[in-house]
Design a protein around this motif. Sequence first.
Motif, short mmCIF file in Angstrom:
data_model
loop_
_atom_site.label_atom_id
_atom_site.label_comp_id
_atom_site.label_asym_id
_atom_site.label_seq_id
_atom_site.Cartn_x
_atom_site.Cartn_y
_atom_site.Cartn_z
N ARG A 269 -9.56 -9.46 -0.97
CA ARG A 269 -8.82 -8.61 -1.88
C ARG A 269 -9.78 -7.59 -2.48
O ARG A 269 -10.95 -7.88 -2.71
CB ARG A 269 -8.19 -9.45 -2.99
CG ARG A 269 -7.14 -10.39 -2.45
CD ARG A 269 -6.54 -11.22 -3.55
NE ARG A 269 -5.83 -10.40 -4.54
CZ ARG A 269 -5.11 -10.91 -5.50
NH1 ARG A 269 -5.00 -12.21 -5.64
NH2 ARG A 269 -4.49 -10.12 -6.36
N VAL A 270 -9.25 -6.40 -2.71
CA VAL A 270 -10.09 -5.33 -3.21
C VAL A 270 -10.71 -5.72 -4.55
O VAL A 270 -11.84 -5.35 -4.86
CB VAL A 270 -9.27 -4.03 -3.35
CG1 VAL A 270 -10.11 -2.92 -3.93
CG2 VAL A 270 -8.74 -3.60 -2.00
N SER A 271 -10.00 -6.52 -5.34
CA SER A 271 -10.51 -6.91 -6.66
C SER A 271 -11.74 -7.82 -6.53
O SER A 271 -12.48 -8.00 -7.50
CB SER A 271 -9.43 -7.66 -7.43
OG SER A 271 -9.10 -8.85 -6.74
N ARG A 272 -11.96 -8.36 -5.35
CA ARG A 272 -13.05 -9.30 -5.08
C ARG A 272 -12.93 -10.57 -5.93
O ARG A 272 -13.90 -11.26 -6.18
CB ARG A 272 -14.42 -8.64 -5.27
CG ARG A 272 -14.79 -7.77 -4.09
CD ARG A 272 -15.72 -6.66 -4.48
NE ARG A 272 -15.05 -5.65 -5.26
CZ ARG A 272 -15.65 -4.66 -5.91
NH1 ARG A 272 -16.95 -4.58 -5.89
NH2 ARG A 272 -14.96 -3.77 -6.58
N ASP B 37 -6.56 -2.17 -8.51
CA ASP B 37 -7.94 -2.52 -8.15
C ASP B 37 -8.55 -1.49 -7.22
O ASP B 37 -9.74 -1.18 -7.32
CB ASP B 37 -7.97 -3.90 -7.48
CG ASP B 37 -7.62 -5.01 -8.45
OD1 ASP B 37 -8.06 -4.91 -9.61
OD2 ASP B 37 -6.91 -5.95 -8.06
N GLU B 153 -6.71 -4.24 3.36
CA GLU B 153 -7.65 -4.80 2.37
C GLU B 153 -9.03 -4.94 3.01
O GLU B 153 -10.05 -4.67 2.39
CB GLU B 153 -7.17 -6.18 1.91
CG GLU B 153 -5.85 -6.14 1.15
CD GLU B 153 -6.01 -6.47 -0.34
OE1 GLU B 153 -7.15 -6.50 -0.83
OE2 GLU B 153 -4.97 -6.71 -0.99
N VAL B 157 -12.46 -3.55 1.57
CA VAL B 157 -13.45 -4.52 1.12
C VAL B 157 -14.73 -4.42 1.94
O VAL B 157 -15.83 -4.60 1.41
CB VAL B 157 -12.86 -5.95 1.20
CG1 VAL B 157 -13.94 -6.99 0.95
CG2 VAL B 157 -11.75 -6.12 0.19
#
Lengths: 349, 255
Positions: A269-272, B37, B153, B157
């Motif tokens: 996920r981009v939020s990590r 995000d 994603e 990432v």
Amino acid sequence: MNGENTSQKNYEILISRQQLASWVEGLRENFQLIGPVGVKDEAEFREVFSFDEINPGYRSTMLPPGKTFLLKPEEEILSFDITPEGPVAKEPPLPHQKRVLFGVHACDTHAILYLDKVFLGAFPDPLYRARRENTLIISLNCRAVTEFCFCHLVGAGPFLKAQSGYDVLLTDMDGEFLVELKSERARKLFRIEGRPPEEKDWKRKEEMELELLKSFSKDFRADGLREVFLSRPDHPALRETAEGRCLSCANCVMVCPTCFCHDIYDETRVSRTGIKRMRRWDACQDYSFARVHGGNFRQERQARLRQFVFHKLDYEGQFGVKGTVGCGRCIRWCPTGIDLTEIAKEMMK
Amino acid sequence: MPFSSGEKWRPRAGFFKFSCCTGCGFELAYFQRSLEDTLKSFDFAFFRLASSSGDFDSLLDLALVEGTVTEPFQAVELKKIRKNSAVLYAVGSCAIAGGIPAIKAGGLELEIEKRAYQKKLYRLTSIRPSVLGDYVKVDGCVRGCPPGRHDLEEALVSVLLDRKPEFIEYSVCVECKMKGNICLLVDEGLPCMGPVTNAGCGALCPSCHRACYSCFGLMGQANIPALKDKFRQLGLSGEEIERRFTLFDGLKLKK
């Protein structure tokens, strides 16, 4: 043979269909009941709420019960956050759902014993182990075979001969069910008064098996395959099937009850944060399966098909048994009808 | 610092579009769970769907490019984007395989223009369709029409964590089996493109009892002749088969 040991006698009982139904339904108090339910011309293992939903005469299912319910198609094995201080991991809780897998055929029972060798072997897998321990396996001898079945050629059926590793073995004796209790916990759970089987019942069971053996249509010799496999790894039977028919779609591997290969990847996920590390069924037919640093050691379709055929029909060195249980699913669900027994026959010529 | 999750390092990104329906860009702008995000983690220098301002000439850590090249100016732009970007991912079937804009690759340019526009053809500047990879080096393919969540994603990432992206590279059949869908091709004889199509959609169509039509494009090493044979056995005509294979992969198959 069955029934000869007198101390075992109490563990073998003949009961009526009604008695079986009420016992199985009674198990639902403490267990989730999974059984074969007829869907179109193919059955499917899924949760059932009454015995009537179950089709004990089912012939086969697309997905094997063991691989589907013990080693799930996909599951989270870890989740983690990437923080400035480094990764923080969290393990998921162990599965605690108590389950009954009802009506597992001989081939699929053997397949579960095979998966045990992988996931309860040198490095036991905690998730698999928890589910295995929480699952009561009620096996069922086949009364009919499909045109794809070849369990009789690899010693996995059609009647189950294994004596342990599962809980109950059922045989449909035309109206009555022969119940053989194979585990301590099954003996504790089964408290039904029935008729003890007599000599003629065992004889009837034997006859039923002999009758069933006549209805198989697949025939090939599994012995001596290794020499051919090793001496002719690029046999035209493999090459022509691979190029002419194999789609590399991996349907064969997905429906195989013993194919245990799995991939581990991160659902990022981009939020990590909350990144899930997943395990999912993998397939040697995928082009990317054998890609490692520096290259791919099975770039050719033929090499991938060979891997599947060899692993199923040979590879006894791995766990002491063949990789196939003869369920025939890979033949049934191949879009172009590739049949590993035909390939073997062709190679043995 | 790629490993910090805070806002110290925000890679600069751009999203560019050539001939297409803008569905992939929309998918990113509509990135429900991760939109906030994404905007926090990246500094979007150019993303027309999100902001009408933007610096086309900015140097970028990541360029995401959708669409097929069908105009001369697009080729010039693409080369510039490549020069300005550390990482360039092709996004969506149009950019990767030609997609819908490349249906015209199956015929003569002038004849197709006549059929589509009838007159004033001299105003058209359109050229033969090309995938991004024909003009510049592409660092990765985010397949789909539009792409699935996992690959999108993964693309973002991979830049945040400075690692190789792990894009999905297996057939739709794998996703169908994992969902327990009874096979439409084997059980019902529907001409499903699943066996040769790259997964990522979650077997969307077969789950709704519709044959896959390969909108994610062909997977690597797809055995096209073998599935064509199968479709022939199902009774499909040559043209019906050809249409299925060239709907999204017109360019790959015409060469």
